[in-house]
Design a protein around this motif. Structure first.
Motif, PDB file in Angstrom:
ATOM      1  N   ASP A   1       0.861  -1.177   0.000  1.00 37.41           N
ATOM      2  CA  ASP A   1       0.000   0.000   0.000  1.00 37.41           C
ATOM      3  C   ASP A   1       0.900   1.232   0.000  1.00 37.41           C
ATOM      4  OD1 ASP A   1       0.961   0.246   2.627  1.00 37.41           O
ATOM      5  OD2 ASP A   1      -0.940  -0.344   3.541  1.00 37.41           O
ATOM      6  N   SER A   2       0.303   2.404  -0.012  1.00 34.91           N
ATOM      7  CA  SER A   2       1.081   3.647  -0.094  1.00 34.91           C
ATOM      8  C   SER A   2       2.081   3.783   1.052  1.00 34.91           C
ATOM      9  CB  SER A   2       0.148   4.856  -0.109  1.00 34.91           C
ATOM     10  OG  SER A   2      -0.613   4.864  -1.279  1.00 34.91           O
ATOM     11  N   LYS A   3       1.647   3.480   2.254  1.00 34.95           N
ATOM     12  CA  LYS A   3       2.526   3.583   3.420  1.00 34.95           C
ATOM     13  C   LYS A   3       3.684   2.588   3.326  1.00 34.95           C
ATOM     14  CE  LYS A   3       2.517   3.426   8.455  1.00 34.95           C
ATOM     15  NZ  LYS A   3       1.723   3.171   9.662  1.00 34.95           N
ATOM     16  N   GLY A   4       3.377   1.363   2.950  1.00 33.67           N
ATOM     17  CA  GLY A   4       4.417   0.343   2.812  1.00 33.67           C
ATOM     18  C   GLY A   4       5.420   0.698   1.734  1.00 33.67           C
ATOM     19  N   PHE A   5       4.927   1.237   0.618  1.00 35.29           N
ATOM     20  CA  PHE A   5       5.821   1.639  -0.468  1.00 35.29           C
ATOM     21  C   PHE A   5       6.722   2.781  -0.026  1.00 35.29           C
ATOM     22  CE2 PHE A   5       6.834   4.117  -4.305  1.00 35.29           C
ATOM     23  CZ  PHE A   5       7.535   3.152  -5.005  1.00 35.29           C
TER      24      PHE A   5
ATOM     25  N   LYS B   1       5.113   9.419  -3.871  1.00 35.66           N
ATOM     26  CA  LYS B   1       3.745   9.171  -4.336  1.00 35.66           C
ATOM     27  C   LYS B   1       3.701   9.183  -5.864  1.00 35.66           C
ATOM     28  CE  LYS B   1      -1.018  10.541  -3.743  1.00 35.66           C
ATOM     29  NZ  LYS B   1      -1.967  11.159  -2.852  1.00 35.66           N
ATOM     30  N   GLU B   2       4.398  10.127  -6.465  1.00 33.79           N
ATOM     31  CA  GLU B   2       4.481  10.207  -7.923  1.00 33.79           C
ATOM     32  C   GLU B   2       5.141   8.947  -8.498  1.00 33.79           C
ATOM     33  OE1 GLU B   2       7.042  13.003 -10.862  1.00 33.79           O
ATOM     34  OE2 GLU B   2       5.842  14.075  -9.368  1.00 33.79           O
ATOM     35  N   MET B   3       6.191   8.480  -7.838  1.00 35.22           N
ATOM     36  CA  MET B   3       6.884   7.266  -8.251  1.00 35.22           C
ATOM     37  C   MET B   3       5.939   6.064  -8.173  1.00 35.22           C
ATOM     38  SD  MET B   3      10.366   5.652  -6.593  1.00 35.22           S
ATOM     39  CE  MET B   3      10.804   7.271  -6.035  1.00 35.22           C
ATOM     40  N   GLN B   4       5.188   5.983  -7.077  1.00 30.73           N
ATOM     41  CA  GLN B   4       4.248   4.885  -6.893  1.00 30.73           C
ATOM     42  C   GLN B   4       3.202   4.892  -8.003  1.00 30.73           C
ATOM     43  OE1 GLN B   4       2.129   4.795  -3.159  1.00 30.73           O
ATOM     44  NE2 GLN B   4       0.776   3.180  -3.844  1.00 30.73           N
ATOM     45  N   GLN B   5       2.663   6.056  -8.306  1.00 33.76           N
ATOM     46  CA  GLN B   5       1.656   6.162  -9.362  1.00 33.76           C
ATOM     47  C   GLN B   5       2.231   5.766 -10.715  1.00 33.76           C
ATOM     48  OE1 GLN B   5       0.451  10.217  -8.691  1.00 33.76           O
ATOM     49  NE2 GLN B   5      -1.195   9.629  -7.309  1.00 33.76           N
ATOM     50  N   GLY B   6       3.498   6.115 -10.950  1.00 34.37           N
ATOM     51  CA  GLY B   6       4.149   5.745 -12.199  1.00 34.37           C
ATOM     52  C   GLY B   6       4.372   4.247 -12.329  1.00 34.37           C
ATOM     53  N   LEU B   7       4.594   3.571 -11.216  1.00 33.34           N
ATOM     54  CA  LEU B   7       4.809   2.122 -11.218  1.00 33.34           C
ATOM     55  C   LEU B   7       3.503   1.341 -11.281  1.00 33.34           C
ATOM     56  CD1 LEU B   7       7.515   1.838  -8.433  1.00 33.34           C
ATOM     57  CD2 LEU B   7       7.857   1.389 -10.870  1.00 33.34           C
ATOM     58  N   ASP B   8       2.429   1.934 -10.803  1.00 28.96           N
ATOM     59  CA  ASP B   8       1.143   1.263 -10.645  1.00 28.96           C
ATOM     60  C   ASP B   8       0.472   1.049 -11.998  1.00 28.96           C
ATOM     61  OD1 ASP B   8      -1.159   0.164  -9.614  1.00 28.96           O
ATOM     62  OD2 ASP B   8      -1.891   2.036  -8.737  1.00 28.96           O
ATOM     63  N   ALA B   9       0.954   0.061 -12.740  1.00 28.64           N
ATOM     64  CA  ALA B   9       0.503  -0.184 -14.109  1.00 28.64           C
ATOM     65  C   ALA B   9      -0.997  -0.487 -14.201  1.00 28.64           C
ATOM     66  CB  ALA B   9       1.297  -1.330 -14.722  1.00 28.64           C
TER      67      ALA B   9
END
Length: 91
Positions: A23-27, A49-57
């Motif tokens: 999840d966001s916190k874990g990432f 957060k931007e990085m997470q969104q970019g990875l979240d295919a």
């Protein structure tokens, strides 16, 4: 190489608390703890957060193991490129 793969898997499982996704916190915690020395923006909540969104295919709001491996691959490629460039300059 085997130990590196085991470390990747163990790190993901530990960070996701045994779940299939981060999840966001874990990432955010994973990036801050594991990649802060190689990512300049590891401590920026907005950049992570931007990085997470970019990875979240699949746009589910979480990072799967496969998506995590995309990040690891990118970081490994970047590190290889820097080391190759440095070696070429020293020749």
């Amino acid at each position: 190489m085997e130990s590196a793969i085991k470390t990747l898997v163990t790190t993901f499982i530990s960070s996701s608390k045994g779940k299939e996704n981060l999840d966001s916190k874990g990432f955010k915690n994973l990036v801050e703890k594991q990649f802060s020395s190689i990512l300049e923006d590891a401590n920026s909540a907005d950049k992570v957060k931007e990085m997470q969104q970019g990875l979240d295919a699949n746009a589910d709001g979480k990072v799967s193991f496969g998506e995590y491996l995309t990040l690891v691959g990118y970081l490994a490629q970047s590190m290889s490129d820097r080391k190759t460039a440095a070696a070429a300059q020293s020749d």
